[in-house]
Design a protein around this motif. Structure first.
Motif, PDB file in Angstrom:
ATOM      1  N   GLN A   6       0.814  -1.205   0.000  1.00  0.00           N
ATOM      2  CA  GLN A   6       0.000   0.000   0.000  1.00  0.00           C
ATOM      3  C   GLN A   6       0.851   1.261   0.000  1.00  0.00           C
ATOM      4  N   HIS A   7       2.058   1.211   0.526  1.00  0.00           N
ATOM      5  CA  HIS A   7       2.914   2.386   0.605  1.00  0.00           C
ATOM      6  C   HIS A   7       3.800   2.539  -0.640  1.00  0.00           C
ATOM      7  N   ARG A   8       3.782   1.556  -1.510  1.00  0.00           N
ATOM      8  CA  ARG A   8       4.568   1.677  -2.736  1.00  0.00           C
ATOM      9  C   ARG A   8       3.756   2.393  -3.808  1.00  0.00           C
ATOM     10  N   PRO A   9       4.378   3.240  -4.627  1.00  0.00           N
ATOM     11  CA  PRO A   9       3.638   3.917  -5.703  1.00  0.00           C
ATOM     12  C   PRO A   9       3.125   2.895  -6.717  1.00  0.00           C
ATOM     13  N   GLU A  10       1.946   3.165  -7.251  1.00  0.00           N
ATOM     14  CA  GLU A  10       1.339   2.254  -8.216  1.00  0.00           C
ATOM     15  C   GLU A  10       1.523   2.787  -9.634  1.00  0.00           C
ATOM     16  N   ILE A  11       1.885   1.910 -10.533  1.00  0.00           N
ATOM     17  CA  ILE A  11       1.970   2.233 -11.955  1.00  0.00           C
ATOM     18  C   ILE A  11       1.040   1.279 -12.698  1.00  0.00           C
ATOM     19  N   VAL A  12       0.120   1.841 -13.451  1.00  0.00           N
ATOM     20  CA  VAL A  12      -0.882   1.051 -14.172  1.00  0.00           C
ATOM     21  C   VAL A  12      -0.467   0.941 -15.633  1.00  0.00           C
ATOM     22  N   VAL A  13      -0.360  -0.283 -16.100  1.00  0.00           N
ATOM     23  CA  VAL A  13       0.001  -0.565 -17.488  1.00  0.00           C
ATOM     24  C   VAL A  13      -1.220  -1.142 -18.192  1.00  0.00           C
ATOM     25  N   GLY A  14      -1.629  -0.514 -19.282  1.00  0.00           N
ATOM     26  CA  GLY A  14      -2.737  -1.023 -20.082  1.00  0.00           C
ATOM     27  C   GLY A  14      -2.235  -1.863 -21.229  1.00  0.00           C
ATOM     28  N   LEU A  15      -2.831  -3.024 -21.428  1.00  0.00           N
ATOM     29  CA  LEU A  15      -2.447  -3.937 -22.504  1.00  0.00           C
ATOM     30  C   LEU A  15      -3.672  -4.146 -23.390  1.00  0.00           C
ATOM     31  N   VAL A  16      -3.618  -3.639 -24.611  1.00  0.00           N
ATOM     32  CA  VAL A  16      -4.770  -3.645 -25.511  1.00  0.00           C
ATOM     33  C   VAL A  16      -4.499  -4.572 -26.689  1.00  0.00           C
ATOM     34  N   ALA A  17      -5.449  -5.455 -26.984  1.00  0.00           N
ATOM     35  CA  ALA A  17      -5.369  -6.367 -28.124  1.00  0.00           C
ATOM     36  C   ALA A  17      -6.307  -5.875 -29.215  1.00  0.00           C
ATOM     37  N   THR A  18      -5.765  -5.591 -30.384  1.00  0.00           N
ATOM     38  CA  THR A  18      -6.599  -5.154 -31.492  1.00  0.00           C
ATOM     39  C   THR A  18      -6.087  -5.779 -32.782  1.00  0.00           C
ATOM     40  N   ASP A  43      11.390  -2.327 -12.213  1.00  0.00           N
ATOM     41  CA  ASP A  43      11.529  -1.742 -10.873  1.00  0.00           C
ATOM     42  C   ASP A  43      10.729  -2.575  -9.882  1.00  0.00           C
ATOM     43  N   ALA A  44      11.392  -3.058  -8.871  1.00  0.00           N
ATOM     44  CA  ALA A  44      10.727  -3.863  -7.841  1.00  0.00           C
ATOM     45  C   ALA A  44      10.164  -3.021  -6.712  1.00  0.00           C
ATOM     46  N   ASP A  45      10.406  -1.703  -6.743  1.00  0.00           N
ATOM     47  CA  ASP A  45       9.975  -0.841  -5.640  1.00  0.00           C
ATOM     48  C   ASP A  45       8.654  -0.143  -5.906  1.00  0.00           C
ATOM     49  N   VAL A  46       7.997  -0.491  -6.998  1.00  0.00           N
ATOM     50  CA  VAL A  46       6.670   0.060  -7.277  1.00  0.00           C
ATOM     51  C   VAL A  46       5.675  -1.085  -7.364  1.00  0.00           C
ATOM     52  N   ARG A  47       4.406  -0.752  -7.255  1.00  0.00           N
ATOM     53  CA  ARG A  47       3.335  -1.743  -7.357  1.00  0.00           C
ATOM     54  C   ARG A  47       2.777  -1.700  -8.779  1.00  0.00           C
ATOM     55  N   TRP A  48       2.992  -2.780  -9.506  1.00  0.00           N
ATOM     56  CA  TRP A  48       2.574  -2.846 -10.903  1.00  0.00           C
ATOM     57  C   TRP A  48       1.150  -3.407 -10.998  1.00  0.00           C
ATOM     58  N   THR A  49       0.319  -2.693 -11.733  1.00  0.00           N
ATOM     59  CA  THR A  49      -1.043  -3.149 -12.005  1.00  0.00           C
ATOM     60  C   THR A  49      -1.219  -3.223 -13.516  1.00  0.00           C
ATOM     61  N   VAL A  50      -1.651  -4.370 -14.006  1.00  0.00           N
ATOM     62  CA  VAL A  50      -1.807  -4.575 -15.448  1.00  0.00           C
ATOM     63  C   VAL A  50      -3.288  -4.706 -15.770  1.00  0.00           C
ATOM     64  N   ARG A  51      -3.772  -3.855 -16.669  1.00  0.00           N
ATOM     65  CA  ARG A  51      -5.150  -3.932 -17.150  1.00  0.00           C
ATOM     66  C   ARG A  51      -5.121  -4.348 -18.613  1.00  0.00           C
ATOM     67  N   ARG A  80      -7.143   6.194 -17.693  1.00  0.00           N
ATOM     68  CA  ARG A  80      -6.217   6.679 -16.653  1.00  0.00           C
ATOM     69  C   ARG A  80      -5.090   5.676 -16.381  1.00  0.00           C
ATOM     70  N   TRP A  81      -4.552   5.142 -17.452  1.00  0.00           N
ATOM     71  CA  TRP A  81      -3.373   4.296 -17.349  1.00  0.00           C
ATOM     72  C   TRP A  81      -2.126   5.185 -17.382  1.00  0.00           C
ATOM     73  N   ASP A  82      -1.047   4.696 -16.815  1.00  0.00           N
ATOM     74  CA  ASP A  82       0.210   5.424 -16.895  1.00  0.00           C
ATOM     75  C   ASP A  82       0.875   5.230 -18.252  1.00  0.00           C
ATOM     76  N   VAL A  83       0.910   4.008 -18.741  1.00  0.00           N
ATOM     77  CA  VAL A  83       1.411   3.709 -20.085  1.00  0.00           C
ATOM     78  C   VAL A  83       0.484   2.668 -20.707  1.00  0.00           C
ATOM     79  N   ALA A  84       0.556   2.551 -22.022  1.00  0.00           N
ATOM     80  CA  ALA A  84      -0.297   1.587 -22.721  1.00  0.00           C
ATOM     81  C   ALA A  84       0.515   0.895 -23.811  1.00  0.00           C
ATOM     82  N   ILE A  85       0.264  -0.395 -23.948  1.00  0.00           N
ATOM     83  CA  ILE A  85       0.917  -1.214 -24.971  1.00  0.00           C
ATOM     84  C   ILE A  85      -0.176  -1.841 -25.833  1.00  0.00           C
ATOM     85  N   CYS A  86      -0.013  -1.767 -27.140  1.00  0.00           N
ATOM     86  CA  CYS A  86      -0.972  -2.368 -28.069  1.00  0.00           C
ATOM     87  C   CYS A  86      -0.330  -3.566 -28.759  1.00  0.00           C
TER      88      CYS A  86
END
Length: 369
Positions: A6-18, A43-51, A80-86
């Motif tokens: 909970q105390h680590r910063p979260e980075i949200v990565v969006g993964l889109v299939a098209t 980076d192991a010091d952040v909390r990674w969330t993959v959508r 509201r993703w931080d980065v996105a990959i297609c």
């Protein structure tokens, strides 16, 4: 989630299939493990969330990678993703060489063309996507920049088949391309992989039934036995190739699988779509031919006694005579298979066209291996 998480910063990565067809299979597998890979490689010091999510069933064709990145950047902002990959199955080019990936730090988005990766798409995507994410975060203006354990790797050091080419400097774009010759071969094989020839094979079941019916009738005709004995290997090969070529052409013409260039589809992309369709159907019909040949050979050995065959050929019968008989009958039966293909469900056959994708009815349960 632990208290430390909970105390680590979260980075949200969006993964889109098209489109949400073959790319969705790859994205589903990658989503399950991407967070761990990002922690290990970036980076192991952040909390990674993959959508993960689906893109358009029919993505824009005329804008190439730039159109995909524009749409992806808008999706990233909306979600509201931080980065996105297609991940896409569009066969893209830049300067007449296959485009494998492109990053845009201004848009905080990147795309990967799966066909350009060849047959081993999932292992390569596993290797390159974490590095793409690291590069986007490290170069994003005003964004959160993780302190990776190492400098984000350039893809050329991770995959030998990838070469680096600088894109638009003001947008922070970097393009990764394949070689002109081997890259095109890899692209074509990757297109066949992405087009899922197994689906085309299963979809042409009535074709195979029609061919077996023709073969069963031909087995009872002694004239065919004599014809096979008279023809040499070269002429039998020509007959086989003509039959398979005619069948593929019939499938394309009768079901309208040929892609024509228009204002939405550039000529180069239409050519690649048509090549992908031809190769997919050629592979599916070749496998069908092998199945037909083995079935006909088994039926000939079971039904035609050697003494009856010797009486017709007026000489001793050998194993090669049964092989030749199955060969010529299978080649002629492919014509009967073309008639059977006209009975197939139109939508089932049209999925073999590279530029056409079925509407998704739900999450894919299939897994790519």
């Amino acid at each position: 989630m632990t208290a430390s998480d909970q105390h680590r910063p979260e980075i949200v990565v969006g993964l889109v299939a098209t489109p949400p067809d073959h790319p969705a299979l790859v994205a589903t597998r990658l989503t399950a493990e991407l967070a761990d890979r990002l922690a290990d490689q970036v980076d192991a010091d952040v909390r990674w969330t993959v959508r993960d999510g689906w893109g358009e069933v029919a993505p824009r064709r005329d804008g190439g990678a730039e159109a995909l990145l524009d749409d992806l950047a808008q999706r990233r902002t909306d979600e509201r993703w931080d980065v996105a990959i297609c991940l896409t199955d569009l066969p893209l080019h830049t300067d007449r060489v296959p485009l494998i990936a492109q990053t845009s730090t201004q848009r905080r988005a990147a795309m990967v063309s799966l066909p350009a990766l060849g047959l081993r798409q999932l292992p390569t995507v596993r290797a390159v996507v974490p590095d793409l994410v690291g590069q986007l975060l490290a170069g994003a203006p005003g964004g959160r920049r993780p302190a990776p354990r190492r400098t984000p790797a350039d893809l050329t050091s991770r995959v030998a088949a990838i070469h680096r080419a600088i894109g638009a400097a003001d947008a922070g774009d970097v393009r990764y391309v394949a070689s002109r010759v081997t890259g095109r071969v890899r692209l074509l094989t990757g297109m066949v992989r992405a087009n899922r020839p197994g689906r085309a094979l299963l979809g042409l079941s009535k074709l195979l039934v029609g061919a077996f019916g023709t073969a069963a009738f031909a087995l009872t005709t002694s004239t065919i036995w004599q014809m096979g004995d008279a023809l040499g290997g070269l002429r039998l090969t020509v007959i086989m190739l003509l039959g398979l070529t005619g069948l593929v052409a019939w499938l394309i013409i009768s079901h309208g699988l040929w892609e024509k260039p228009d204002r939405h589809t550039p000529a180069e992309l239409a050519r690649m779509f048509n090549l992908g369709t031809i190769l997919t159907l050629a592979l599916a019909t070749a496998v069908s031919y092998v199945v037909l040949f083995l079935g006909t050979l088994f039926a000939a050995a079971l039904l035609i006694d050697a003494s009856v065959l010797e009486q017709t050929l007026q000489r001793p019968a050998h194993t090669t005579d049964y092989l030749t008989l199955a060969w010529i009958i299978s080649s002629l039966a492919t014509v009967g298979g073309a008639i059977g293909s006209g009975l197939e469900d139109e939508e089932t056959v049209r999925t073999a066209a590279y530029g056409r994708h079925p509407e998704p009815s739900g999450r894919h349960a299939d897994e790519e291996r």
